[in-house]
Design a protein around this motif. Structure first.
Motif, PDB file in Angstrom:
ATOM      1  N   THR A 301      18.200  12.666  25.553  1.00 21.08           N
ATOM      2  CA  THR A 301      17.414  11.905  24.228  1.00 21.08           C
ATOM      3  C   THR A 301      16.328  10.924  24.931  1.00 21.08           C
ATOM      4  O   THR A 301      15.448  10.949  24.470  1.00 21.08           O
ATOM      5  N   SER A 302      16.704  10.422  26.353  1.00 24.03           N
ATOM      6  CA  SER A 302      15.637   9.718  26.859  1.00 24.03           C
ATOM      7  C   SER A 302      14.559  10.569  27.230  1.00 24.03           C
ATOM      8  O   SER A 302      13.304  10.099  27.190  1.00 24.03           O
ATOM      9  N   PHE A 303      14.500  11.722  27.631  1.00 21.07           N
ATOM     10  CA  PHE A 303      13.352  12.530  28.003  1.00 21.07           C
ATOM     11  C   PHE A 303      12.911  13.188  26.569  1.00 21.07           C
ATOM     12  O   PHE A 303      11.403  13.101  26.693  1.00 21.07           O
ATOM     13  N   LEU A 304      13.642  13.362  25.567  1.00 24.03           N
ATOM     14  CA  LEU A 304      13.109  13.933  24.367  1.00 24.03           C
ATOM     15  C   LEU A 304      12.388  12.727  23.924  1.00 24.03           C
ATOM     16  O   LEU A 304      10.909  12.956  23.452  1.00 24.03           O
ATOM     17  N   ALA A 305      12.516  11.329  23.796  1.00 22.21           N
ATOM     18  CA  ALA A 305      11.852  10.212  23.259  1.00 22.21           C
ATOM     19  C   ALA A 305      10.638  10.111  24.211  1.00 22.21           C
ATOM     20  O   ALA A 305       9.419   9.893  23.445  1.00 22.21           O
ATOM     21  N   THR A 367      12.070   9.837  13.749  1.00 24.95           N
ATOM     22  CA  THR A 367      12.064  10.689  14.982  1.00 24.95           C
ATOM     23  C   THR A 367      13.465  11.472  15.117  1.00 24.95           C
ATOM     24  O   THR A 367      14.390  11.451  14.498  1.00 24.95           O
ATOM     25  N   PRO A 368      13.237  12.821  15.995  1.00 26.84           N
ATOM     26  CA  PRO A 368      14.277  13.574  16.183  1.00 26.84           C
ATOM     27  C   PRO A 368      15.316  13.168  16.781  1.00 26.84           C
ATOM     28  O   PRO A 368      15.305  12.070  17.376  1.00 26.84           O
ATOM     29  N   GLN A 369      16.503  13.670  16.657  1.00 21.75           N
ATOM     30  CA  GLN A 369      17.970  13.350  16.955  1.00 21.75           C
ATOM     31  C   GLN A 369      18.521  14.416  17.821  1.00 21.75           C
ATOM     32  O   GLN A 369      18.199  15.671  17.272  1.00 21.75           O
TER      33      GLN A 369
END
Length: 417
Positions: A301-305, A367-369
């Motif tokens: 999630t950190s990298f997706l964000a 935002t996506p999850q």
């Protein structure tokens, strides 16, 4: 690096070289100097960096400095978030000496036979040629001693101080935080063996050990026992003792003696030893499996964000996974994370998928999850918030029962306690 938006750690009230600070920078190179305790032509030249909570003096290469800065910032915030019921605020930045070579570490203030030490003021550690999990365990352990001395205060019994240091030493870094309370399988086995073999001393004796007695009889079993006792008080029996443990720590921070503080919060210590041992002997095998899943979800999630902040879009988790595997994720230089963290997360995600886990990218929200559903029905969802084009926070939520799925499904992620 953005300030945390939840349980915000107060900014130090005595900043160093404030006039030289550059707004928005991750760190500031201030000067090149020799460590005060080193001398001679062969002494390493340590570059000095001012970070949010630390003054870092080191001779490691720039790519390692980046990782150190990110992790140390999140580490200080983890200490504060987990001790906020009884700790104070950071008034001055912590000095941290990180040496590439052991000989320089020893000459610069380190102790023989150690990889890291807190001397009552500064933190010293050996980085080696590569920063490893072992490196970070030592730094997270010794860093807590430094934090406790400056921010928690009080005369902490050695078993609590060392137990909490080991508690944080085992924490898993996720990029935007840590997962604490982790029990490695190998350490669970060792604790069980130490209980069965009678290696541990009595709880009464452990609670009465002085720092001199601890140092005079240095052994791994004492660290295991202190860690397991603290872990039990923080997490045992569904968190039953957590509030009393916080009250105990508050009393100690205010200067109350341990015996009086313990009696006021827990009453008699009778029965504690039996309950502590029973907790460890009755834990299921692999008790931190779900926490490792949570750490993997949080890392992804950190990298997706960061990719979303850079205007990248993904239609599915496989789409995101492919971009990450091919090193095509975009990350702002001011919101950098160590690439090895992504590599580890991808490998762990693949392993989970091989065990039957289903990975989904939940869309249709602001935002996506990231969603990981295990074959036993346990689901972990990661979500993030952006602020001014950078990641403000990443949160995860474990669900024991699977919820609805689909392009428009999302959940409100509550902050970790």
């Amino acid at each position: 690096m953005p300030n945390p938006t939840n349980n915000q750690l107060p900014t130090p009230q005595t900043p160093v070289s404030e006039v030289l600070r550059r707004p928005g920078s991750l760190l500031l190179l201030l000067s090149i100097l020799l460590a005060p305790s080193t001398s001679g032509a062969d002494a390493p030249k340590l570059q000095r960096y001012e970070t949010k909570y630390y003054i870092l003096l080191t001779d490691v290469p720039p790519e390692q400095v980046q990782e150190v800065v990110v992790r140390m910032t999140k580490m200080a915030e983890e200490y504060h978030n987990r001790t906020r019921d009884f700790s104070g605020i950071i008034r001055d930045k912590f000095p941290f000496y990180l040496f590439r070579n052991r000989a320089d570490y020893l000459a610069g203030g380190g102790l023989e036979g150690t990889d890291g030490v807190f001397d009552g003021h500064a933190l010293y550690a050996v980085a080696g040629q590569k920063l490893t999990d072992r490196t970070w365990h030592v730094v997270q352990h010794e860093g807590f001693h430094q934090f406790a001395a400056a921010v928690v205060g009080g005369d902490l019994p050695v078993w609590i101080n060392e137990g909490l240091a080991e508690y944080f030493g085992e924490a898993l870094f996720t990029g935007d935080g840590f997962i604490s309370g982790v029990i490695p399988d190998w350490r669970l086995k060792r604790v069980r063996d130490e209980i069965h073999n009678g290696t541990f001393i009595s709880v009464d004796r452990m609670m009465g050990l002085s720092h001199d007695q601890w140092n005079a009889n240095f052994k791994i079993a004492n660290y295991d026992q202190a860690w397991s006792m603290v872990h039990f008080l923080a997490n045992g029996d569904g968190g039953k003792y957590r509030q009393a443990f916080s009250s105990l720590m508050r009393d100690l921070a205010r200067g109350k003696s341990f015996n009086l503080a313990w009696n006021d919060t827990f009453g008699s210590a009778a029965g504690f030893e039996d309950k502590w041992k029973a907790y460890w002997l009755n834990l299921p095998d692999d008790p931190s499996h779900d926490q490792r899943v949570e750490a993997t979800v949080a890392r992804l999630t950190s990298f997706l964000a960061r990719a979303i902040a850079m205007k990248q879009t993904f239609v599915s988790f496989d789409d995101f996974h492919t971009a990450a595997q091919d090193r095509k994720l975009k990350i702002s230089k001011t919101d950098w994370l160590p690439p090895v963290l992504l590599k580890t997360a991808l490998a762990d995600a693949d392993d989970l998928q091989g065990d039957g886990a289903q990975w989904t990218l939940i869309t249709g929200n602001a935002t996506p999850q990231v969603r990981c559903k295990l074959k036993n029905g346990l689901t972990c969802i990661g979500a993030f918030q952006l602020q001014n084009g950078q990641v403000a926070r990443v949160d995860t939520k474990l669900e024991t029962k699977p919820g609805p799925s689909g392009p428009g499904y999302g959940v409100k992620i509550e902050p970790r306690p």
